[in-house]
Design a protein around this motif. Structure first.
Motif, short mmCIF file in Angstrom:
data_model
loop_
_atom_site.label_atom_id
_atom_site.label_comp_id
_atom_site.label_asym_id
_atom_site.label_seq_id
_atom_site.Cartn_x
_atom_site.Cartn_y
_atom_site.Cartn_z
N SER A 186 -40.48 43.01 61.32
CA SER A 186 -42.06 42.99 60.31
C SER A 186 -41.53 42.35 58.94
CB SER A 186 -42.62 44.19 60.79
OG SER A 186 -41.31 45.16 60.16
N SER A 187 -41.21 42.59 58.34
CA SER A 187 -40.30 42.48 56.94
C SER A 187 -39.11 41.77 56.22
CB SER A 187 -40.68 43.72 56.23
OG SER A 187 -39.05 44.04 56.47
N ALA A 188 -39.66 40.39 55.97
CA ALA A 188 -38.33 39.58 55.82
C ALA A 188 -37.76 39.76 54.84
CB ALA A 188 -39.29 38.52 55.72
N PRO A 189 -36.47 40.70 55.21
CA PRO A 189 -35.11 40.35 53.44
C PRO A 189 -35.19 39.90 52.52
CG PRO A 189 -34.12 40.32 55.99
CD PRO A 189 -35.51 40.50 56.14
N GLN A 190 -34.86 40.44 51.78
CA GLN A 190 -34.41 38.64 50.42
C GLN A 190 -33.56 37.92 50.98
OE1 GLN A 190 -36.63 36.90 49.25
NE2 GLN A 190 -38.21 38.13 50.52
N PRO A 231 -23.58 33.06 53.41
CA PRO A 231 -24.65 33.26 55.12
C PRO A 231 -24.47 34.22 55.14
CG PRO A 231 -21.97 32.18 55.15
CD PRO A 231 -21.76 32.92 53.67
N PHE A 232 -26.04 34.46 55.60
CA PHE A 232 -26.84 35.66 55.90
C PHE A 232 -26.88 35.90 57.49
CE2 PHE A 232 -31.30 37.16 56.61
CZ PHE A 232 -31.19 38.36 56.16
N VAL A 250 -36.29 33.75 58.31
CA VAL A 250 -35.47 33.30 60.07
C VAL A 250 -34.77 32.29 59.95
CG1 VAL A 250 -36.19 32.15 61.40
CG2 VAL A 250 -36.83 34.68 60.93
N GLN A 251 -35.15 30.61 59.03
CA GLN A 251 -34.86 29.44 59.19
C GLN A 251 -33.52 29.59 57.95
OE1 GLN A 251 -38.07 27.02 58.03
NE2 GLN A 251 -39.60 27.65 59.57
N GLN A 252 -33.18 30.57 57.42
CA GLN A 252 -32.34 30.91 55.86
C GLN A 252 -31.12 31.34 56.70
OE1 GLN A 252 -31.93 28.13 52.88
NE2 GLN A 252 -33.73 27.37 54.07
N SER A 253 -31.06 31.82 58.01
CA SER A 253 -30.02 32.60 58.60
C SER A 253 -28.97 32.02 59.62
CB SER A 253 -30.45 33.96 59.38
OG SER A 253 -31.87 34.91 58.53
N ALA A 254 -28.14 32.63 58.74
CA ALA A 254 -26.78 31.28 59.84
C ALA A 254 -26.93 32.04 61.22
CB ALA A 254 -25.45 32.06 59.21
N MET A 255 -27.38 33.06 61.55
CA MET A 255 -27.04 33.96 62.61
C MET A 255 -27.97 34.72 62.25
SD MET A 255 -26.43 33.71 65.48
CE MET A 255 -25.35 32.48 65.58
N ILE A 256 -28.82 34.96 63.66
CA ILE A 256 -29.99 36.45 64.09
C ILE A 256 -29.64 36.89 65.55
CG2 ILE A 256 -32.45 37.01 63.97
CD1 ILE A 256 -33.42 34.63 62.85
N LEU A 257 -29.62 38.08 65.54
CA LEU A 257 -29.31 38.83 66.55
C LEU A 257 -30.35 39.15 67.10
CD1 LEU A 257 -25.19 40.31 65.22
CD2 LEU A 257 -25.83 38.26 66.51
N LEU A 282 -19.80 36.97 52.91
CA LEU A 282 -20.69 37.28 53.66
C LEU A 282 -21.91 38.25 54.25
CD1 LEU A 282 -20.54 35.91 58.10
CD2 LEU A 282 -21.77 38.44 57.22
N VAL A 283 -23.43 38.47 54.22
CA VAL A 283 -23.93 39.87 53.91
C VAL A 283 -24.32 39.86 54.89
CG1 VAL A 283 -25.93 38.31 52.64
CG2 VAL A 283 -26.32 40.25 52.51
N HIS A 284 -24.62 40.76 54.99
CA HIS A 284 -25.20 41.37 57.64
C HIS A 284 -26.01 42.12 56.72
CE1 HIS A 284 -23.94 42.61 61.24
NE2 HIS A 284 -25.74 41.61 61.00
N TYR A 285 -27.37 42.18 57.74
CA TYR A 285 -28.67 42.91 56.97
C TYR A 285 -28.93 43.84 59.12
CZ TYR A 285 -33.21 45.22 55.13
OH TYR A 285 -33.83 45.28 54.77
N VAL A 286 -28.45 45.20 58.44
CA VAL A 286 -28.51 45.84 59.33
C VAL A 286 -29.96 46.44 60.12
CG1 VAL A 286 -26.26 45.44 60.65
CG2 VAL A 286 -27.28 47.06 58.51
#
Length: 418
Positions: free
Chosen positions: A118-122, A129-130, A176-183, A108-112
């Motif tokens: 304001s900017s979309a990580p790739q 899962p992202f 947003v739509q490809q994220s497995a979960m947004i916190l 899994l990859v988690h962007y924190v």
């Protein structure tokens, strides 16, 4: 077998607060149960390596990514330049992440960090899962308070317009739509993400205090003849210090001492404002205070005041609660939603005059009632203990497991949706 997690955070340090602390706290706490690789900028590499030399952790690995030549400078005094640097760094970090994933096969990859939409990580492009967040950035400054921004209101107004456009920017929508979960941290950000097509969201505070930084015994404060207020932040328009200064005008009959920690472009202006309001004997500017020194200030103070007009959250409020300080805050955005009512006095954000009046009333109430201060402080301390970083890490690991279970068998999906 332990999960292999790729954690991405632009800023990371064990010796700083703010964004640096966010990445570090997740990295350290998650590595107690998972194998964690962290992609970050090398600005604080020495801090990290010094800490790991004293506290070895075989489950925690760092990959430092920097840009070449003129693109690499890290300059917090030129925020526009730093933001451009951040966007360019994201692209390079993604390239490194692809290669690292080929070697390590992450679960899994988690962007924190940065903790903003304001900017979309790739990183959602990786074949795992992202998870994105906790993030904010959907909040905007209330228009009624534009006079506190001065010439900076133009920039703030343009930011507000951009926030309203975010749900329709293709790169944001795709992430947003490809994220497995947004916190998410605050309700305003939830709404922006909903408009962008988010499928799975969960409210999750941005920050947790490390267990070793929470006093084992509730810090008691000796009675004093005066009340000490503490305000701490960067000196920029959206932080709203003049609201507190104006409230102090109506409290000249009270024995108050106000400590102001921080620095920034408005320092001279705010110092001049203190003189203009004849508050020089009450308000003391401390300049920049490092993370370790802040603990002493929290213990010295009786009340923490948070006046930000536009903020995802305010990590300093949790740090204050951890040291048994009651918090007087504007009751909106992240702090309005996340902080417990039992530990805070929340001022409704209506008009400037009403807010200033309510801040003054809150200070007067807290001055007159030491028992209330004690009860609020204890409630805050207990809240922080119950939501420490180790507790949050356990909750996050359970969320990871649910996400991976859904990936293996979509029919058992039990993830929260909005």
């Amino acid at each position: 077998m332990a999960m292999r997690i790729l954690l991405v955070g632009f800023a990371c340090s064990p010796d700083h607060g703010s964004e640096q602390a966010i990445t570090w706290s997740w990295a350290w706490s998650l590595s107690q149960q998972c194998e964690v690789w962290v992609i970050t900028h090398p600005e604080y590499r020495q801090n990290i390596e010094d800490y790991l030399a004293k506290h070895p952790n075989p489950n925690l690995h760092f990959c430092f990514v920097q840009l070449a030549g003129w693109m690499n400078p890290w300059d917090t005094h030129q925020l526009g330049k730093l933001r451009l640097h951040y966007l360019l760094w994201q692209q390079e970090a993604y390239r490194v992440a692809r290669k690292l994933h080929q070697e390590k096969a992450f679960d899994l990859v988690h962007y924190v960090s940065w903790a903003t939409i304001s900017s979309a990580p790739q990183f959602w492009r990786l074949p795992v899962p992202f998870v994105w967040g906790p993030v904010g950035g959907g909040q905007v400054a209330p228009t009624a308070f534009r006079r506190y921004f001065g010439v900076a209101w133009r920039s703030e107004f343009l930011r507000t317009l951009r926030v309203k456009l975010l749900p329709w920017i293709p790169a944001i929508r795709k992430a947003v739509q490809q994220s497995a979960m947004i916190l998410t941290i605050n309700p305003e950000t939830v709404e922006v993400l909903r408009l962008a097509g988010a499928r799975r969201m969960e409210m999750f505070n941005i920050f947790g205090i490390a267990d070793e930084h929470i006093p084992e015994v509730f810090p008691k404060r000796e009675p004093k003849e005066y009340l000490t207020l503490l305000w701490a932040s960067r000196f920029e328009p959206r932080k709203g210090l003049p609201l507190l200064l104006e409230a102090l005008e109506g409290l000249r009959d009270l024995p108050l001492r106000v400590l102001v920690a921080g620095d920034g472009p408005l320092r001279r202006f705010w110092e001049a404002e203190v003189i203009r309001l004849n508050l020089a004997d009450t308000v003391r500017f401390l300049g920049m205070v490092n993370w370790h020194q802040m603990r002493g200030l929290y213990l010295e103070a009786d009340v923490f005041v948070f006046t930000s007009l536009q903020d995802t959250f305010g990590n300093v409020t949790l740090e204050a609660l951890a040291q048994g300080l009651p918090v007087l805050t504007l009751g909106h955005q992240g702090v309005g939603y996340q902080l417990p009512d039992a530990a805070t006095l929340k001022v409704p954000v209506t008009t400037p005059d009403e807010v200033v009046t309510r801040i003054a009333e809150g200070i007067r109430k807290l001055y007159a009632d030491p028992q209330l201060r004690y009860e609020m402080g204890k409630a805050g301390w207990e809240y922080v203990k119950a939501n420490s970083q180790s507790v949050r890490a356990e909750r996050m690991i359970q969320l990871y497991r649910r996400i991976l279970a859904v990936r293996e068998n979509p029919s058992v999906e039990k993830l929260p949706t909005r």
